[in-house]
Structures are given as C-alpha cells and as structure tokens.
Design a protein around this motif. Structure first.
Motif, PDB file in Angstrom:
ATOM      1  N   MET A  61       0.390  -1.383  -0.537  1.00 31.64           N
ATOM      2  CA  MET A  61      -0.626  -0.054   0.190  1.00 31.64           C
ATOM      3  C   MET A  61       1.079   1.145   0.158  1.00 31.64           C
ATOM      4  O   MET A  61       0.541   1.941  -0.495  1.00 31.64           O
ATOM      5  N   GLN A  62       2.265   1.167  -0.056  1.00 24.62           N
ATOM      6  CA  GLN A  62       3.360   2.971  -0.074  1.00 24.62           C
ATOM      7  C   GLN A  62       3.288   3.407  -1.554  1.00 24.62           C
ATOM      8  O   GLN A  62       3.243   2.941  -2.375  1.00 24.62           O
ATOM      9  N   ALA A  63       3.506   4.350  -1.105  1.00 25.58           N
ATOM     10  CA  ALA A  63       3.632   4.890  -2.775  1.00 25.58           C
ATOM     11  C   ALA A  63       4.887   4.313  -3.122  1.00 25.58           C
ATOM     12  O   ALA A  63       6.427   4.230  -2.528  1.00 25.58           O
ATOM     13  N   PRO A  64       4.672   4.716  -4.859  1.00 26.39           N
ATOM     14  CA  PRO A  64       6.374   4.704  -5.191  1.00 26.39           C
ATOM     15  C   PRO A  64       7.004   5.329  -5.006  1.00 26.39           C
ATOM     16  O   PRO A  64       6.574   6.340  -4.989  1.00 26.39           O
ATOM     17  N   GLU A  65       8.234   5.122  -5.002  1.00 26.05           N
ATOM     18  CA  GLU A  65       9.583   6.362  -5.200  1.00 26.05           C
ATOM     19  C   GLU A  65       9.152   7.316  -5.495  1.00 26.05           C
ATOM     20  O   GLU A  65       9.466   8.331  -5.243  1.00 26.05           O
ATOM     21  N   HIS A  66       8.892   6.782  -7.016  1.00 30.76           N
ATOM     22  CA  HIS A  66       8.756   8.225  -8.189  1.00 30.76           C
ATOM     23  C   HIS A  66       7.729   9.694  -7.630  1.00 30.76           C
ATOM     24  O   HIS A  66       7.973  10.479  -7.758  1.00 30.76           O
ATOM     25  N   VAL A  67       6.332   8.766  -6.458  1.00 30.96           N
ATOM     26  CA  VAL A  67       5.366   9.307  -6.248  1.00 30.96           C
ATOM     27  C   VAL A  67       6.081   9.959  -4.795  1.00 30.96           C
ATOM     28  O   VAL A  67       5.788  11.442  -4.352  1.00 30.96           O
ATOM     29  N   ILE A  68       6.718   9.468  -4.561  1.00 22.87           N
ATOM     30  CA  ILE A  68       6.917   9.963  -2.850  1.00 22.87           C
ATOM     31  C   ILE A  68       8.372  11.408  -3.549  1.00 22.87           C
ATOM     32  O   ILE A  68       8.575  12.142  -2.580  1.00 22.87           O
ATOM     33  N   GLU A  69       9.235  11.257  -4.590  1.00 18.17           N
ATOM     34  CA  GLU A  69      10.186  12.207  -4.425  1.00 18.17           C
ATOM     35  C   GLU A  69       9.028  13.124  -4.768  1.00 18.17           C
ATOM     36  O   GLU A  69       9.346  14.576  -4.946  1.00 18.17           O
ATOM     37  N   ASN A  70       8.445  13.075  -5.786  1.00 13.78           N
ATOM     38  CA  ASN A  70       7.136  14.358  -6.306  1.00 13.78           C
ATOM     39  C   ASN A  70       6.569  14.921  -5.195  1.00 13.78           C
ATOM     40  O   ASN A  70       6.624  16.497  -5.267  1.00 13.78           O
TER      41      ASN A  70
ATOM     42  N   ARG B   7       7.745  15.778  -2.069  1.00  6.04           N
ATOM     43  CA  ARG B   7       9.395  16.265  -1.704  1.00  6.04           C
ATOM     44  C   ARG B   7       9.518  17.061  -2.029  1.00  6.04           C
ATOM     45  O   ARG B   7       9.757  18.563  -1.277  1.00  6.04           O
ATOM     46  N   ALA B   8       9.468  17.385  -3.464  1.00  4.51           N
ATOM     47  CA  ALA B   8       9.973  18.353  -5.185  1.00  4.51           C
ATOM     48  C   ALA B   8       8.640  19.483  -4.322  1.00  4.51           C
ATOM     49  O   ALA B   8       9.258  20.389  -4.383  1.00  4.51           O
ATOM     50  N   GLU B   9       7.663  18.901  -4.352  1.00  6.89           N
ATOM     51  CA  GLU B   9       6.852  20.207  -4.455  1.00  6.89           C
ATOM     52  C   GLU B   9       6.890  20.444  -2.667  1.00  6.89           C
ATOM     53  O   GLU B   9       6.313  22.128  -2.708  1.00  6.89           O
ATOM     54  N   GLU B  10       7.271  19.948  -1.476  1.00  2.58           N
ATOM     55  CA  GLU B  10       7.186  20.233  -0.095  1.00  2.58           C
ATOM     56  C   GLU B  10       8.081  21.348  -0.327  1.00  2.58           C
ATOM     57  O   GLU B  10       8.300  22.710   0.363  1.00  2.58           O
ATOM     58  N   LYS B  11       9.443  21.010  -1.157  1.00  4.74           N
ATOM     59  CA  LYS B  11      10.652  22.164  -1.182  1.00  4.74           C
ATOM     60  C   LYS B  11      10.150  23.865  -2.006  1.00  4.74           C
ATOM     61  O   LYS B  11      11.069  24.860  -1.513  1.00  4.74           O
ATOM     62  N   ALA B  12       9.700  22.954  -3.330  1.00  2.00           N
ATOM     63  CA  ALA B  12       9.191  24.381  -3.550  1.00  2.00           C
ATOM     64  C   ALA B  12       7.815  25.559  -3.627  1.00  2.00           C
ATOM     65  O   ALA B  12       7.578  26.513  -4.048  1.00  2.00           O
ATOM     66  N   ALA B  13       7.598  24.595  -2.525  1.00  2.00           N
ATOM     67  CA  ALA B  13       6.320  25.338  -2.011  1.00  2.00           C
ATOM     68  C   ALA B  13       6.232  26.765  -1.470  1.00  2.00           C
ATOM     69  O   ALA B  13       7.627  26.702  -0.922  1.00  2.00           O
ATOM     70  N   GLY B  14       5.256  28.130  -1.985  1.00  2.00           N
ATOM     71  CA  GLY B  14       5.930  29.432  -1.594  1.00  2.00           C
ATOM     72  C   GLY B  14       6.950  30.227  -2.526  1.00  2.00           C
ATOM     73  O   GLY B  14       7.277  31.204  -2.490  1.00  2.00           O
ATOM     74  N   ASP B  15       7.654  29.204  -3.309  1.00  2.00           N
ATOM     75  CA  ASP B  15       8.778  29.813  -3.874  1.00  2.00           C
ATOM     76  C   ASP B  15       8.015  29.399  -5.488  1.00  2.00           C
ATOM     77  O   ASP B  15       8.245  28.846  -5.861  1.00  2.00           O
ATOM     78  N   PRO B  16       7.497  30.820  -5.837  1.00  2.00           N
ATOM     79  CA  PRO B  16       6.959  30.593  -7.408  1.00  2.00           C
ATOM     80  C   PRO B  16       8.428  30.310  -9.059  1.00  2.00           C
ATOM     81  O   PRO B  16       7.638  29.255  -9.246  1.00  2.00           O
ATOM     82  N   LYS B  17       9.596  30.918  -8.045  1.00  2.00           N
ATOM     83  CA  LYS B  17      10.605  30.218  -9.004  1.00  2.00           C
ATOM     84  C   LYS B  17      11.135  29.289  -9.128  1.00  2.00           C
ATOM     85  O   LYS B  17      11.219  27.642 -10.234  1.00  2.00           O
ATOM     86  N   LYS B  18      10.804  28.798  -7.713  1.00  2.00           N
ATOM     87  CA  LYS B  18      11.108  27.200  -7.629  1.00  2.00           C
ATOM     88  C   LYS B  18       9.852  26.002  -8.379  1.00  2.00           C
ATOM     89  O   LYS B  18       9.989  24.778  -9.574  1.00  2.00           O
ATOM     90  N   GLN B  19       8.915  26.445  -8.428  1.00  2.86           N
ATOM     91  CA  GLN B  19       7.701  25.747  -9.165  1.00  2.86           C
ATOM     92  C   GLN B  19       7.752  25.430 -10.429  1.00  2.86           C
ATOM     93  O   GLN B  19       6.791  24.720 -10.809  1.00  2.86           O
TER      94      GLN B  19
ATOM     95  N   LYS C 283       9.695  25.745 -12.083  1.00  8.34           N
ATOM     96  CA  LYS C 283      11.112  24.823 -12.416  1.00  8.34           C
ATOM     97  C   LYS C 283      11.054  23.330 -12.101  1.00  8.34           C
ATOM     98  O   LYS C 283      11.844  22.008 -12.930  1.00  8.34           O
ATOM     99  N   LEU C 284      10.305  22.986 -11.067  1.00  8.10           N
ATOM    100  CA  LEU C 284       9.982  21.909 -11.108  1.00  8.10           C
ATOM    101  C   LEU C 284       9.913  20.761 -11.667  1.00  8.10           C
ATOM    102  O   LEU C 284       8.372  21.043 -12.971  1.00  8.10           O
ATOM    103  N   VAL C 285      10.278  19.803 -11.936  1.00 14.93           N
ATOM    104  CA  VAL C 285      10.284  18.827 -12.990  1.00 14.93           C
ATOM    105  C   VAL C 285       9.971  18.159 -12.092  1.00 14.93           C
ATOM    106  O   VAL C 285      10.581  16.469 -11.509  1.00 14.93           O
ATOM    107  N   LYS C 286       8.353  16.829 -12.121  1.00 14.93           N
ATOM    108  CA  LYS C 286       8.398  15.954 -11.673  1.00 14.93           C
ATOM    109  C   LYS C 286       8.512  14.705 -12.400  1.00 14.93           C
ATOM    110  O   LYS C 286       9.031  14.230 -13.579  1.00 14.93           O
ATOM    111  N   GLN C 287       8.885  13.760 -11.515  1.00 13.22           N
ATOM    112  CA  GLN C 287       9.310  12.075 -12.249  1.00 13.22           C
ATOM    113  C   GLN C 287       8.488  11.322 -12.526  1.00 13.22           C
ATOM    114  O   GLN C 287       7.124  11.620 -12.157  1.00 13.22           O
TER     115      GLN C 287
END
Length: 218
Positions: free
Chosen positions: A1-10, A12-24, A26-30
């Motif tokens: 029932m665990q999410a696969p690795e690419h979902v978890i990494e995406n 995490r990337a969304e949480e890091k880019a939260a609140g920063d329009p520039k990072k959002q 440039k964000l490329v999801k796996q």
C-alpha cells in the motif's frame, strides 16, 4: 500500500518548492517507470476498502523438491509425507500429491540418483514406502539410524547436481544415447541442456564469456 518511489520524490520536491514561484516553475516531476501500475490517493483508498483476495495454495511436488528433501539428514520420506499433509491443499489434491511423490521417488531410484543406505536389517529400507498410501503396511519396526536418514544422493554425482527443470529426467535418460566419440558430442550435450531449461540465457552467457576469454588471450 506504500506509494512508489517516484510519487514520494515528487511529493518531497513539491514541499521544497512550496511558496517559491521560481522553484515551482522549474519543478520537473519524475514519471512512473514504463509498465508500472499507476498510483494516487484514490488507489490507496481502494486498497483499504476493497475486499481481500483469497489465498490459493499452489503447492506441488517435483523432482527438485524431492531430491532436496530426501538428501536431508533425517528420514526424508517421512518429512516429505508431512510436508504434503501440512500443505493447504484439499484432501483429494493431497492424495494426488502423495501418489505423484511416490512416482517421482521411484523414478529417482530407478535411475540410481538416490539410493538406500545399507542397514543391518532387511526391513529398514521399507520405511521409505511412507510416501505411498500403503505406507503403514511397510513401515520399518526396527530402530533407524541415529540421524534418521535412510537415503542418500548418489555419491558419484557432482555437488551442485539438481533436478529443478521439468525435463531433467529426460536429459538424464537421453545423454547416454549420444555417441560420446562423435566430434559433435559436446555440442549435442549443450543443445540438450539448452532445450530443457525454461530460460537458457545463463548457458548462453557462459558461452559468450568463454569466447571473450579466448579473444582476450589472443
């Protein structure tokens, strides 16, 4: 029932880019690996509420299993019978498995792949009839060996000998029919070995390795 690795990494990337329009921007999801089943929150919810899938026994007896059990330092026939008795098959299937195990055991004996360990008493060997339905009639009434072992694998066989392929006995019966004096004998043996395995890739790789070694030597 665990999410696969690419979902978890995406995530995490969304949480890091939260609140920063520039990072959002440039964000490329796996992406999910090719052929992988899709996963999202709804998938998780379905797994929690969907009815469970029943477990179905796939227990079966083959030459490889029989050889491993019979070579134990114990009464292998008794152990094999207990394995069949404890499996989760129906009584009808268990009866068929006992019959199948007895047939396979006889084929191993006929080809001298396994042999009885000589005992002082002539009825000691009869205890191995425990694989058959008539076991109780032929069971030995004498004290067994200390280890309980009454069978041994043919001592002339190599240590890594196995019978895990469905057509292993066919190979054993066919090899003596080949002309060992023929210059094509090694190739015929190799062809037969390749023919009985489900995936001959390992054999083919070894041939390639040998050719590479010869080339490097030159």
């Amino acid at each position: 029932m665990q999410a696969p690795e690419h979902v978890i990494e995406n995530k995490r990337a969304e949480e890091k880019a939260a609140g920063d329009p520039k990072k959002q921007k440039k964000l490329v999801k796996q992406r999910a690996p090719e052929g992988e089943v899709g996963w999202d929150a709804k998938t998780f919810e379905r797994l929690m509420v969907a009815p469970t899938e029943g477990l179905v026994s796939r227990f079966d007896v083959n030459h490889g299993m029989l050889l491993l059990v019979l070579s134990r330092d114990a009464d292998g026939c008794r152990v094999m019978r207990q394995l069949i008795a404890d499996c989760h098959e129906t009584p009808h299937k268990k009866k068929a498995l006992r019959h199948r195990a007895w047939q396979l055991f006889r084929s191993l004996l006929d080809r001298k792949i396994v042999e009885f360990i000589p005992l002082n008493t002539p009825v000691g060997a009869q205890s191995c009839c425990a694989l058959s339905d008539a076991a109780d009639l032929g069971r030995s009434k004498t004290a067994p060996l200390r280890s309980g072992k009454k069978l041994r694998v043919n001592l002339e066989l190599q240590e890594d000998f196995s019978l895990h392929q469905a057509l292993s006995l066919y190979l054993i019966d066919t090899l003596p029919l080949l002309d060992a004096a023929s210059p094509d004998y090694p190739f015929n043996v190799l062809t037969l070995c390749e023919a009985i395995v489900e995936d001959p890739d390992q054999i083919l790789r070894r041939q390639v390795d040998k050719l590479k070694t010869e080339k490097l030597t030159r």
